[in-house]
Every structure is written in structure tokens, then in C-alpha cells.
Design a protein around this motif. Structure first.
Motif, short mmCIF file in Angstrom:
data_model
loop_
_atom_site.label_atom_id
_atom_site.label_comp_id
_atom_site.label_asym_id
_atom_site.label_seq_id
_atom_site.Cartn_x
_atom_site.Cartn_y
_atom_site.Cartn_z
N GLY A 153 0.16 -5.63 -2.42
CA GLY A 153 1.13 -6.51 -2.45
C GLY A 153 1.92 -5.88 -2.90
O GLY A 153 1.81 -6.22 -3.79
N LEU A 154 3.41 -5.93 -1.92
CA LEU A 154 4.74 -5.54 -2.14
C LEU A 154 5.07 -7.07 -2.23
O LEU A 154 5.38 -7.12 -1.13
N CYS A 155 6.08 -7.25 -2.83
CA CYS A 155 6.75 -9.15 -2.41
C CYS A 155 8.06 -8.95 -3.00
O CYS A 155 8.41 -8.55 -3.64
N GLY A 156 8.75 -9.28 -2.13
CA GLY A 156 10.35 -10.16 -2.56
C GLY A 156 11.23 -8.93 -1.59
O GLY A 156 11.17 -8.56 -0.43
N ASP A 157 12.22 -8.08 -2.62
CA ASP A 157 13.74 -7.57 -1.57
C ASP A 157 12.74 -6.08 -1.04
O ASP A 157 13.13 -5.33 -2.04
N LEU A 158 12.00 -5.73 -0.30
CA LEU A 158 11.38 -5.14 0.59
C LEU A 158 12.91 -3.56 1.13
O LEU A 158 12.18 -2.81 0.78
N LYS A 159 13.94 -5.21 1.02
CA LYS A 159 14.53 -3.76 2.05
C LYS A 159 15.51 -3.07 1.16
O LYS A 159 15.63 -1.81 1.37
N PHE A 160 15.87 -3.85 -0.39
CA PHE A 160 16.84 -2.86 -0.96
C PHE A 160 15.95 -2.27 -2.44
O PHE A 160 17.10 -1.93 -3.28
N GLY A 161 14.88 -3.01 -2.41
CA GLY A 161 14.40 -2.31 -3.43
C GLY A 161 13.51 -1.29 -3.73
O GLY A 161 13.08 -0.68 -2.91
N ARG A 162 14.69 -0.67 -4.41
CA ARG A 162 14.45 1.32 -4.21
C ARG A 162 13.23 1.98 -5.00
O ARG A 162 12.33 2.00 -4.81
N THR A 163 12.67 0.58 -6.03
CA THR A 163 11.21 1.08 -7.04
C THR A 163 10.10 0.89 -5.46
O THR A 163 9.24 1.53 -6.04
N VAL A 164 10.05 0.19 -5.13
CA VAL A 164 9.34 -0.36 -3.87
C VAL A 164 9.18 0.44 -2.71
O VAL A 164 7.69 1.15 -2.77
N HIS A 165 9.77 1.48 -2.44
CA HIS A 165 10.27 3.07 -1.26
C HIS A 165 9.52 3.77 -2.07
O HIS A 165 8.80 4.80 -1.61
N SER A 166 10.02 4.23 -3.65
CA SER A 166 9.06 5.37 -4.17
C SER A 166 7.61 5.31 -4.46
O SER A 166 6.75 5.95 -4.04
N LEU A 167 7.32 3.83 -4.51
CA LEU A 167 6.08 3.75 -4.74
C LEU A 167 5.21 3.56 -3.98
O LEU A 167 4.02 4.06 -3.45
N ILE A 168 5.63 2.98 -2.12
CA ILE A 168 4.48 3.49 -1.14
C ILE A 168 5.15 4.83 -1.04
O ILE A 168 3.90 5.86 -0.62
N GLU A 169 6.35 5.90 -1.38
CA GLU A 169 5.78 7.21 -0.78
C GLU A 169 4.88 7.35 -2.16
O GLU A 169 4.21 8.65 -1.12
N ALA A 170 4.65 7.60 -3.23
CA ALA A 170 3.74 7.84 -3.93
C ALA A 170 2.03 7.66 -3.61
O ALA A 170 1.59 8.77 -3.25
N LEU A 171 2.13 6.24 -3.39
CA LEU A 171 0.87 6.13 -2.94
C LEU A 171 0.52 6.35 -1.53
O LEU A 171 -0.89 6.34 -1.46
N VAL A 172 0.27 6.77 -1.24
CA VAL A 172 0.41 6.99 0.64
C VAL A 172 -0.59 8.37 0.18
O VAL A 172 -0.98 9.21 1.49
N ARG A 173 -0.29 9.17 -0.19
CA ARG A 173 -1.19 10.49 -0.31
C ARG A 173 -2.30 10.34 -1.32
O ARG A 173 -3.42 10.70 -1.41
N TYR A 174 -2.58 9.29 -1.58
CA TYR A 174 -3.49 9.04 -1.90
C TYR A 174 -5.24 8.32 -1.07
O TYR A 174 -4.58 7.85 -0.20
N GLU A 175 -6.39 7.87 -1.52
CA GLU A 175 -7.26 7.80 -0.12
C GLU A 175 -7.63 6.41 -0.57
O GLU A 175 -7.60 5.80 -1.45
N ASN A 176 -7.70 5.76 0.66
CA ASN A 176 -8.12 4.54 1.19
C ASN A 176 -7.24 3.75 0.55
O ASN A 176 -7.62 2.77 -0.24
N VAL A 177 -6.25 3.52 0.00
CA VAL A 177 -4.73 2.73 -0.27
C VAL A 177 -4.73 2.03 1.38
O VAL A 177 -3.63 2.64 1.88
N SER A 178 -4.22 0.65 1.56
CA SER A 178 -3.84 -0.09 1.99
C SER A 178 -2.40 -0.99 1.30
O SER A 178 -2.04 -1.51 -0.17
N PHE A 179 -1.56 -2.13 2.24
CA PHE A 179 -0.04 -1.98 2.30
C PHE A 179 -0.51 -3.85 2.53
O PHE A 179 -0.66 -3.86 3.74
N VAL A 180 0.05 -4.97 1.55
CA VAL A 180 0.49 -5.80 2.41
C VAL A 180 1.80 -5.89 1.83
O VAL A 180 1.91 -6.44 -0.09
N LEU A 181 2.58 -6.10 2.99
CA LEU A 181 4.47 -6.29 2.68
C LEU A 181 4.78 -7.78 2.70
O LEU A 181 4.66 -8.10 3.86
N ILE A 182 4.80 -8.15 1.63
CA ILE A 182 5.17 -9.50 1.50
C ILE A 182 6.89 -9.90 2.13
O ILE A 182 7.07 -9.38 0.37
#
Ligand code: NCD
Length: 305
Positions: A153-182
Motif C-alpha cells: 500500500g502506497l499512501c499520501g502524495d502519489l502524484k509528486f512523491g518521487r520515491t513512490v514512482h521509483s519504488l513502483i518501477e522497481a517492484l513491478v519486476r518481481y513475481e506476484n506483487v500487487s499495489f493498493v494506491l491510497i
């Protein structure tokens, strides 16, 4: 010569190696204490920072190297109108490796193009923050024992939060990962992340507004600060500021082995009472930032220990 602009610059295998190296550094610090004797790291920070700049400097000092740099644009020749490209070209005559943070998206990339030394993006505007992602991956690996089979779950400022953008890009490469964008409607992740990174890789995700609705499903809750400095007006920021506050009551809804992460600085989005909860991991996360940056410096400088 290699630079680090985005987490995608490393393959999954290379990331695995880097995280194993960081783990070894944590366990055997003495082995690495002179690995960078005689080397210099430059930190060029055009934007405020505590953790990123100081953890980079701590990392180089713990490797036996030395550091130089500036921590605000006003004390560099940027104040005289020098371009980032010229500044980094010159700094590459003074140091062996450089970390740069800049409010403009893409500035570290421009700086890297004429550089004679490896350049690391230490945060560019609301775009990317790859070394925070390395820190986050190491934290997840050490705390959950895996980078696959996770609901994050990623929560808060998902628009401007650069840490969120980089983390999503990195994690999509692993198996069976899903996201809840809050997030509130106005601070949803940018459409390129939704369309290219998530949907483009067939990654399951949902978007919700209430943190309470997401808590029970999460293995990881990644809280973020509303990015005040990226708002166009103060009024909008003030309206968004208190939107999420993680408190002990909300923590009751979470799994017993969920972990709470936050890149920090925290403003008011996690109440201090949560710090006592065993599931709170954000201060340890900052500690992992040193080991992973040590591993990154060794990797980019091609130092074998
Ligand atoms: C983050 C950043 O600079 O993007 N901080 C950090 O590097 N740990 C997060 C933030 O400022 O909110």
C-alpha cells in the motif's frame, strides 16, 4: 562508466547482487573500512536534504573515502547562472563519483551527459529517487525476507512523491506483487505510472481514498509526506496536509506482520505513538540507506573487496 538515474538502470540480477553486498557490509563493516581510501564523493544538492546527503557522506566516510560538495544552490555557482551540465563537468575533475539532487526533473541526467565520473540521481523534482528505492528494497528484503509475493500500500502524495514512482518501477519486476494506491483524487499517481508501468506490465492494483479500507490487505504500508514544495499554491497544500494520519487505531486494522515504511521526513502523517509499534520500520529504513549507498558506491566505482 555507469550512472544511476532510475532503478531500471540495474537489472533484477544486479539489484540482487547490490542488496547482498549491502547485507554483507552491514554484517562485516570492518572488511570495507578502507575500500575507498583515496576516493572522493561530491554531493551537489540544489534542494534540501537530511538523509540522502548525509547518508551518502556517511557511506563514503565509512568506506575510507572523503567527501566534498554543496548543500544549497545559493552557495554554488548556480547562483551566478552556471548550468548543471557545466557544474558537474567541472566537479568531475575534483571527485571520483557524484550524487546530485535538483528540483528540475531530468537535471541529473543532463549533468551526467558531460560528466567524466559516475553520477547518481539523488532525487530530481517530482520524478525519480532511485537510491531511496534501493534503501526501500533492502528494508523490504531484510524485514519480509522477500521482494515477491507482496501487497504494497502506497499512501499520501502519489502524484509528486518521487520515491513512490521509483519504488513502483522497481517492484513491478518481481513475481506476484500487487499495489493498493491510497491517495486523494488530486494526488493520484501520474498516468504514465498507471498506464505504462502498472497496466503495461499487467500488475494488479487498485486505487482507494480511505486508508482504513486498505489496511487489512497489506504486507507493507509505505506512507509519504504531502510534497509541499511541489504545490502551486499554499491553499491546496493546506487542504491536503491532514488527509492521512496513521495512528494506533488504524494500526489495529493491519496484519500482525505488516511493516510500516516511510522515506522520511515525516510531517504529521504518522503519529509519534506509532513509533512504539513493532511494525514501524522507518528509522531502521534510514539506517539501511547507509549500507545500500556504500554498496552502490563500490559498485559504480568498480571496487572489488
Ligand atoms: C524523500 C525525497 O526527498 O523525495 N526524502 C528522502 O530522500 N528520504 C521524501 C520526501 O521528501 O518526502
Amino acid at each position: 562508466m555507469r550512472h544511476l538515474m532510475s532503478p531500471m538502470d540495474f537489472s533484477v540480477e544486479e539489484l540482487d547482487k547490490l542488496l547482498s553486498l549491502a547485507d554483507d557490509i552491514e554484517k562485516n563493516p570492518a572488511k570495507y573500512a578502507h575500500a575507498c581510501d583515496g576516493k572522493i564523493l561530491a554531493t551537489c544538492f540544489y534542494e534540501p536534504s537530511t538523509r540522502t546527503r548525509l547518508s551518502f557522506e556517511s557511506a563514503m566516510l565509512r568506506l575510507g573515502g572523503q567527501v566534498l560538495g554543496f548543500s544549497e544552490a545559493g552557495s554554488s555557482s548556480a547562483a551566478k547562472g552556471e548550468s548543471v551540465s557545466d557544474t558537474i563537468r567541472v566537479i568531475s575533475c575534483y571527485a571520483d563519483i557524484c550524487a546530485i539532487r535538483h528540483p528540475k526533473e531530468g537535471a541529473p541526467l543532463v549533468g551526467s551527459q558531460k560528466s567524466l565520473i559516475p553520477v547518481i540521481n539523488a532525487g530530481d523534482g517530482g520524478h525519480q529517487h532511485p537510491t531511496q528505492t534501493l534503501t526501500d528494497l533492502l528494508t523490504i528484503k531484510q524485514k519480509k525476507g522477500r521482494l515477491d509475493n507482496l501487497t504494497i500500500g502506497l499512501c499520501g502524495d502519489l502524484k509528486f512523491g518521487r520515491t513512490v514512482h521509483s519504488l513502483i518501477e522497481a517492484l513491478v519486476r518481481y513475481e506476484n506483487v500487487s499495489f493498493v494506491l491510497i491517495s486523494p483524487e488530486e494526488l493520484r499517481v501520474p498516468s504514465y505510472i498507471r498506464e505504462e508501468v502498472l497496466e503495461g506490465n499487467n500488475i494488479p492494483y487498485k486505487e482507494v481514498e480511505r486508508l482504513e479500507d486498505a489496511m487489512a490487505d497489506l504486507d507493507i504500508l509505505y506512507m509519504t509526506r504531502i510534497q509541499k514544495e511541489r504545490f502551486f499554491n499554499e491553499e491546496d497544500y493546506l487542504r491536503m496536509k491532514g488527509f492521512y494520519i496513521l495512528d494506533p487505531k488504524k494500526m489495529e486494522l493491519a496484519k500482525q506482520d505488516m511493516i510500516v515504511m516511510h522515506p522520511l521526513p515525516r510531517v504529521n502523517e504518522i503519529s509519534v505513538e506509532v513509533d512504539k509499534d513493532e511494525r514501524a520500520n522507518y528509522f531502521e529504513q534510514a539506517q539501511y540507506g547507509v549500507y545500500v549507498r556504500m554498496a552502490l558506491i563500490l559498485t559504480l566505482l568498480e571496487v572489488q573487496v
